[in-house]
Design a protein around this motif. Structure first.
Motif, PDB file in Angstrom:
ATOM      1  N   ASN A  31       7.877  10.370   0.509  1.00  0.00           N
ATOM      2  CA  ASN A  31       7.094   9.431  -0.076  1.00  0.00           C
ATOM      3  C   ASN A  31       6.380   8.561   0.799  1.00  0.00           C
ATOM      4  O   ASN A  31       5.266   8.169   0.752  1.00  0.00           O
ATOM      5  N   LEU A  34       3.498  10.171   2.412  1.00  0.00           N
ATOM      6  CA  LEU A  34       2.475  10.416   1.593  1.00  0.00           C
ATOM      7  C   LEU A  34       1.667   8.981   1.830  1.00  0.00           C
ATOM      8  O   LEU A  34       0.325   8.844   1.838  1.00  0.00           O
ATOM      9  N   VAL A  40      -1.311   8.392  -1.727  1.00  0.00           N
ATOM     10  CA  VAL A  40      -0.661   7.914  -3.059  1.00  0.00           C
ATOM     11  C   VAL A  40      -1.780   7.304  -3.697  1.00  0.00           C
ATOM     12  O   VAL A  40      -2.718   6.902  -3.395  1.00  0.00           O
ATOM     13  N   ARG A  41      -1.298   7.094  -5.098  1.00  0.00           N
ATOM     14  CA  ARG A  41      -2.413   6.373  -6.030  1.00  0.00           C
ATOM     15  C   ARG A  41      -2.110   4.819  -5.836  1.00  0.00           C
ATOM     16  O   ARG A  41      -3.102   4.201  -6.516  1.00  0.00           O
ATOM     17  N   GLY A  42      -1.071   4.439  -5.678  1.00  0.00           N
ATOM     18  CA  GLY A  42      -0.844   2.795  -5.639  1.00  0.00           C
ATOM     19  C   GLY A  42       0.550   2.424  -4.710  1.00  0.00           C
ATOM     20  O   GLY A  42       1.468   3.692  -4.521  1.00  0.00           O
ATOM     21  N   VAL A  43       0.915   1.338  -4.401  1.00  0.00           N
ATOM     22  CA  VAL A  43       1.824   0.766  -3.746  1.00  0.00           C
ATOM     23  C   VAL A  43       2.535  -0.357  -4.687  1.00  0.00           C
ATOM     24  O   VAL A  43       1.662  -1.259  -4.999  1.00  0.00           O
ATOM     25  N   ARG A  44       3.689  -0.347  -4.845  1.00  0.00           N
ATOM     26  CA  ARG A  44       4.386  -1.362  -5.621  1.00  0.00           C
ATOM     27  C   ARG A  44       4.434  -2.532  -4.756  1.00  0.00           C
ATOM     28  O   ARG A  44       4.673  -2.462  -3.509  1.00  0.00           O
ATOM     29  N   THR A  47       7.746  -2.531  -2.879  1.00  0.00           N
ATOM     30  CA  THR A  47       7.900  -1.869  -1.749  1.00  0.00           C
ATOM     31  C   THR A  47       7.369  -2.320  -0.506  1.00  0.00           C
ATOM     32  O   THR A  47       7.592  -2.045   0.499  1.00  0.00           O
TER      33      THR A  47
ATOM     34  N   HIS B 180       3.054   8.913  -8.502  1.00  0.00           N
ATOM     35  CA  HIS B 180       2.091   8.824  -7.381  1.00  0.00           C
ATOM     36  C   HIS B 180       2.280   7.397  -6.824  1.00  0.00           C
ATOM     37  O   HIS B 180       1.402   7.008  -6.029  1.00  0.00           O
ATOM     38  N   ILE B 182       4.188   4.505  -5.096  1.00  0.00           N
ATOM     39  CA  ILE B 182       5.471   4.474  -4.428  1.00  0.00           C
ATOM     40  C   ILE B 182       6.092   2.873  -4.590  1.00  0.00           C
ATOM     41  O   ILE B 182       5.421   2.115  -4.315  1.00  0.00           O
TER      42      ILE B 182
END
Lengths: 74, 182
Positions: A31, A34, A40-44, A47, B180, B182
């Motif tokens: 991950n 990626l 990736v489509r997004g990041v929290r 994170t 997808h 993260i």
């Protein structure tokens, strides 16, 4: 993708390996890879916060906006 | 969340076993019916006439009884096909995850097959009455048309399965999207 991830630059500055960072923030190496490549489509936010805490940086050091065409999301 | 998914997998396995048992029972029932129809068409013909409340003096010929047996087997085959596809959907859930594109597709397909079966249930009475009428005298021929709660229930259940399959497909897309992030 207009959002560019500069994680590898920050890792180089802090002399930290991806594997080490992934273990510290609790995500898989795959991950993280990626994320580094921007696939990736997004990041929290959680994170992002953990990465910033480990690398002692700001979100702006990791993410950069470069105007350009968006890729088709399939 | 992992526990909930694991419980869903266990439930998927149990549903798969239950449907296996149902398929087994249905195959046995159909096989017995076909065997009796082929080995003793006279008795089978009388049985059918008794069930339909037709005069005992009437007689069904051997070809008619066998045609009725084939019609019965065809409808049972549709039901078996639907159950088989539904079993595969639960197998997919047990093997992988409750939310998956493949299980959604199989659920939708099983709904479609059961819808065909419901249509066959509606067409069965006219077909059976036409086949029986072949052997009846001119004044006793009839055409039966029926639409009861059984057919309605079959339509509702098959429609529900189709819609549920669509919902699972959407859930699979959302799940894939979340993976997808993260």
């Amino acid at each position: 993708m207009p959002i560019v991830v500069n994680l590898d630059i920050m890792l180089a500055r802090r002399k930290m390996r991806s594997k080490e960072l992934a273990a510290k923030i609790g995500i898989t190496e795959q991950n993280l890879s990626l994320l580094k490549s921007g696939k990736v489509r997004g990041v929290r936010f959680s994170t992002l916060a953990r990465i910033c805490a480990e690398l002692d940086c700001q979100p702006g050091d990791l993410l950069e906006y470069r105007p350009g065409p968006e890729e088709d999301e399939t | 969340m992992t526990e909930a998914r694991e419980r869903a997998r266990v439930l998927g396995r149990r549903m798969e076993m239950m449907i296996y048992a149902l398929i087994g029972a249905l195959v046995l029932f159909v096989a017995c019916g076909l065997w009796v129809a082929w080995s003793d068409p006279g008795w089978t013909g009388q049985f059918i006439l008794d069930r339909l409340g037709l005069p005992k003096s009437a007689r069904l010929s051997e070809p008619t009884v066998r045609l009725l047996a084939v019609a019965f087997a065809l409808q049972a085959a549709l039901m078996l096909w639907g159950l088989h596809v539904l079993r595969r959907a639960f197998h997919e859930i047990a093997l992988n995850d409750i939310v998956g594109a493949r299980s959604a597709r199989l659920m939708r397909l099983s709904g479609t097959v059961f819808l065909l079966n419901a249509a066959a249930m509606v067409l069965a009475p006219p077909l059976v009455s036409l086949l029986i009428s072949i052997d009846l005298p001119a004044g006793q021929r009839f055409l039966a048309i029926s639409f009861s709660t059984a057919e309605l229930l079959a339509l509702v259940v098959s429609g529900t399965l189709i819609v549920f399959g669509h919902l699972l497909a959407v859930a699979a897309e959302v799940d894939d999207d979340n993976r997808h992030i993260i």
